[in-house]
Design an enzyme around this catalytic site. Sequence first.
Site, PDB file in Angstrom:
ATOM      1  N   ASP A 128       0.843  -1.200   0.000  1.00 34.79           N
ATOM      2  CA  ASP A 128       0.000   0.000   0.000  1.00 34.79           C
ATOM      3  C   ASP A 128       0.876   1.247   0.000  1.00 34.79           C
ATOM      4  OD1 ASP A 128      -2.157  -1.688   0.252  1.00 34.79           O
ATOM      5  OD2 ASP A 128      -2.222  -1.513   2.437  1.00 34.79           O
TER       6      ASP A 128
HETATM    7  N1  URA Z   1      -1.175  -5.986   3.792  1.00 36.92           N
HETATM    8  C1  URA Z   1      -1.690  -4.748   3.838  1.00 36.92           C
HETATM    9  O1  URA Z   1      -2.725  -4.516   4.422  1.00 36.92           O
HETATM   10  N2  URA Z   1      -1.000  -3.769   3.205  1.00 36.92           N
HETATM   11  C2  URA Z   1       0.165  -3.973   2.557  1.00 36.92           C
HETATM   12  O2  URA Z   1       0.759  -3.032   2.016  1.00 36.92           O
HETATM   13  C3  URA Z   1       0.688  -5.273   2.538  1.00 36.92           C
HETATM   14  C4  URA Z   1      -0.004  -6.269   3.164  1.00 36.92           C
END
Ligand code: URA
Length: 234
Positions: A102
């Site tokens: 993310d």
């Molecule tokens: N899980 C999440 O919620 N975000 C990420 O960036 C990676 C794994």
Amino acid sequence: MRLDRFLSETTPLTRSLAKRALKNGEVTLNGDPIKQAATQIDTGNDEVLLNGERLTLVGLRYLMMHKPADVECTARRGLYPRVIDIIDVPKVERLQPVGRLDVDTTGLLLLTDDGQWSHRVTSPRHRCAKVYVAELADPMEDETAEWAVEQVAQGILLEGEETPTHPAILRFVTPKKAELTITEGRYHQVKRMFAALGNHVTALHRHSVGDVVLPDDLAPGEWRELTPEEIASF
Ligand code: URA
């Protein structure tokens, strides 16, 4: 490989600009000027120079980056800079993140232009372990922490999904900081797992993917090539 394609693979030139460079006499093949775009070349042996500079094909590439926050893993330009905007290599747009993080997640991001390798790393069938460190909004202690560890070990049904997550490992570093090891890569998986446990992730960092661990000396925004051992470890 056709000469015009070779030029477009090894330089920023498009196929039509490559043809123009050929017409302008900017290219030599094994020492002789060449103008025919359709000439077949042996990419391993022939020597092609553009304005005197030797051209070589870029092979498959395998990189790791310490992804900083506020950088996106997408290919399209958006609100934030993309990871490929902060990597300075030729044909960078060919590199694909191996499993996205993310925009606010930091830590280990692998990138490659080898689709098969990427599939090996990300396919849930291969059960590659990814270790995340999550900072939590609410402390989890004693029975709550024990309950969370058990839930995660059994598998959690995430909102809107029909199959529980694969058994995973949760370890509390402090009541508000936990290490979670998962072998899948569902959408926002870590944040949704903590949401299912009634908590909220305030910061998320990926520590490792399989045997590849983010090195301490790789600062946010820095990247390096994977070693042959790291590549072969998947
Ligand atoms: N899980 C999440 O919620 N975000 C990420 O960036 C990676 C794994």
